[in-house]
Design an enzyme around this catalytic site. Structure first.
Site, short mmCIF file in Angstrom:
data_model
loop_
_atom_site.label_atom_id
_atom_site.label_comp_id
_atom_site.label_asym_id
_atom_site.label_seq_id
_atom_site.Cartn_x
_atom_site.Cartn_y
_atom_site.Cartn_z
N ASN A 1 27.40 33.00 -3.68
CA ASN A 1 27.27 33.28 -5.11
C ASN A 1 26.09 32.45 -5.59
OD1 ASN A 1 27.50 33.62 -7.83
ND2 ASN A 1 29.41 32.47 -8.06
N LYS B 1 24.57 32.56 -8.34
CA LYS B 1 24.60 32.28 -9.79
C LYS B 1 23.20 32.54 -10.38
CE LYS B 1 28.39 29.20 -8.90
NZ LYS B 1 29.16 28.02 -9.26
N HIS C 1 34.78 35.40 -12.21
CA HIS C 1 34.43 34.02 -11.83
C HIS C 1 34.80 33.09 -13.00
CE1 HIS C 1 32.12 30.47 -10.86
NE2 HIS C 1 32.11 30.91 -9.61
N GLU D 1 33.29 30.79 -14.35
CA GLU D 1 32.21 30.60 -15.33
C GLU D 1 32.17 31.77 -16.32
OE1 GLU D 1 29.14 29.89 -12.43
OE2 GLU D 1 30.15 28.02 -11.92
N GLU E 1 39.43 29.91 -6.44
CA GLU E 1 38.44 28.88 -6.71
C GLU E 1 38.96 27.91 -7.76
OE1 GLU E 1 34.21 30.31 -5.69
OE2 GLU E 1 34.66 30.93 -7.72
N GLY F 1 31.18 23.25 -7.87
CA GLY F 1 29.94 22.55 -8.20
C GLY F 1 30.12 21.06 -8.42
N SER G 1 32.85 23.95 -3.70
CA SER G 1 32.19 22.92 -2.88
C SER G 1 32.39 23.13 -1.38
CB SER G 1 32.61 21.52 -3.31
OG SER G 1 32.25 21.29 -4.66
P1 PGA Z 1 30.17 25.76 -5.37
O1 PGA Z 1 30.45 27.08 -6.22
O2 PGA Z 1 30.23 26.15 -3.92
O3 PGA Z 1 28.79 25.32 -5.79
O4 PGA Z 1 31.23 24.77 -5.72
C1 PGA Z 1 31.42 27.99 -5.81
C2 PGA Z 1 31.50 29.15 -6.78
O5 PGA Z 1 31.38 28.92 -7.99
O6 PGA Z 1 31.66 30.31 -6.38
#
Ligand code: PGA
Length: 255
Positions: free
Chosen positions: A9, A11, A96, A98, A168, A174, A214
Site C-alpha cells: 500500500n 499510500k 483502510h 486512514e 490492521e 506506520g 509495520s
Molecule cells: P505500515 O502501513 O506498514 O507502514 O505500518 C500498513 C498499512 O497502512 O497498510
C-alpha cells in the site's frame, strides 16, 4: 481461494517516475510461485502504467487504494470501479483505517463500496482493525467482528469468496510497533471463526486474511508463519524493493 499474499500500500507516496521504477524493480525481483501473489497498491496516476509493467507476470496484480461507490456521475475528483476496470486494475483496497479516520468512511459506506467493487468485477481488499484505546479496553475482537458484520456479512457466499481481508490494528500502522505474532494470530483466528459462522468452514478456510501494521523484513517470517496469517498489507516497507522483496520471500514456506 486462499493465497499467500504480499500487498503493498504505497499510500500518497512516489511521483510517477519513482512509482514506475519501484514497480519494475518488484516485478523483476518476483519469481512465479504456486499459491503466492503480490499486489501493488499504487496511487491512481500510476495504475495504468503499472498494469502494463505487470503484464506477463501472472504473480503480480494491481490495486487501487480507494474508489467511489457510484458507477458514474457528478462526483468531482472521484474514481469509479468501471474506470479502474477499464485500465486493467484487479483489486481495490476498501476501508483502510486512514480512509475511515480522515475521510469519515463509515461501515455502511464501506459496505456500499465493497458491493460496487464486486459488481464491477474487481476484488476488494477489505481492511478492519481497532485503535489502541479499544485494544486497551479489551474489546478489540468485538469491534473488528462488528466491522466485518456491517461491512461484509450481508454479501452472498459467491461474492464473499472474492474478498481478501486485511486486519490492521491502527496502533501498529506506520508506528514501527507491530502486533506480536500471537496477537495477530489471536484475532485472525477470531476473524476466521466469524466467517465460518456466517458462510461455513469451507469458505472460512479458503479466505485470505492479511496482517498489516509495520510489517518489515525482520518480522515478516514470524508473522506469516502463524496458521491464520496469510501474508501482509505493507505500507512503509513496500516503498523500496530492498525491503518489499524479502517480505515477498517470507511468504514461501521454508524448506
Ligand atoms: P505500515 O502501513 O506498514 O507502514 O505500518 C500498513 C498499512 O497502512 O497498510
Amino acid at each position: 481461494m486462499r493465497y499467500k499474499i504480499a500487498a503493498g500500500n504505497w499510500k500518497m507516496n512516489t511521483n510517477h517516475e519513482q512509482g514506475l521504477d519501484l514497480a519494475r524493480a518488484i516485478v523483476q525481483g518476483t519469481e512465479p510461485q504456486e499459491g503466492i501473489k503480490v499486489i501493488l497498491g499504487t496511487p491512481f496516476i500510476h495504475l495504468k502504467d503499472v498494469v502494463e509493467i505487470c503484464k506477463g507476470n501472472t504473480q503480480v496484480g494491481v490495486a487501487a487504494q480507494n474508489c467511489h461507490q457510484e458507477e458514474k456521475g457528478a462526483f468531482t475528483g472521484e474514481i469509479s470501479v468501471g474506470m479502474l476496470k477499464s485500465i486493467g486494475v484487479d483489486y481495490v483496497i476498501v476501508g483502510h483505517s486512514e480512509r475511515r479516520q480522515y475521510f469519515r468512511e463509515s461501515n455502511e459506506l464501506l459496505a456500499q463500496k465493497t458491493k460496487a467493487v464486486l459488481a464491477g468485477g474487481l476484488k476488494p481488499i477489505f481492511c478492519c482493525g481497532e485503535s489502541l484505546e479499544i485494544r486497551n479496553e479489551g474489546w478489540h475482537v468485538r469491534y473488528v467482528k462488528n466491522q466485518l458484520k456491517r461491512g461484509l456479512f450481508d454479501l452472498s457466499e459467491e461474492d464473499f469468496k472474492k474478498i481478501i481481508i486485511a486486519y490492521e490494528p491502527i496502533w501498529a500502522i506506520g508506528t514501527g510497533v507491530t502486533a506480536s505474532p500471537e496477537q495477530a494470530q489471536e484475532i485472525h483466528k477470531e476473524i476466521r471463526t466469524s466467517i465460518a459462522e456466517v458462510y461455513g468452514t469451507d469458505v472460512a478456510q479458503n479466505t485470505t486474511i492479511l496482517y498489516g501494521g509495520s510489517v518489515k523484513p525482520a518480522n515478516a517470517n514470524e508473522l506469516f508463519s502463524q496458521p491464520d496469517v496469510d501474508g501482509g498489507l505493507v505500507g512503509g516497507a513496500s516503498l523500496k524493493a530492498e525491503t518489499f522483496l524479502p517480505i515477498i520471500e517470507a511468504l514461501s514456506p521454508k524448506a
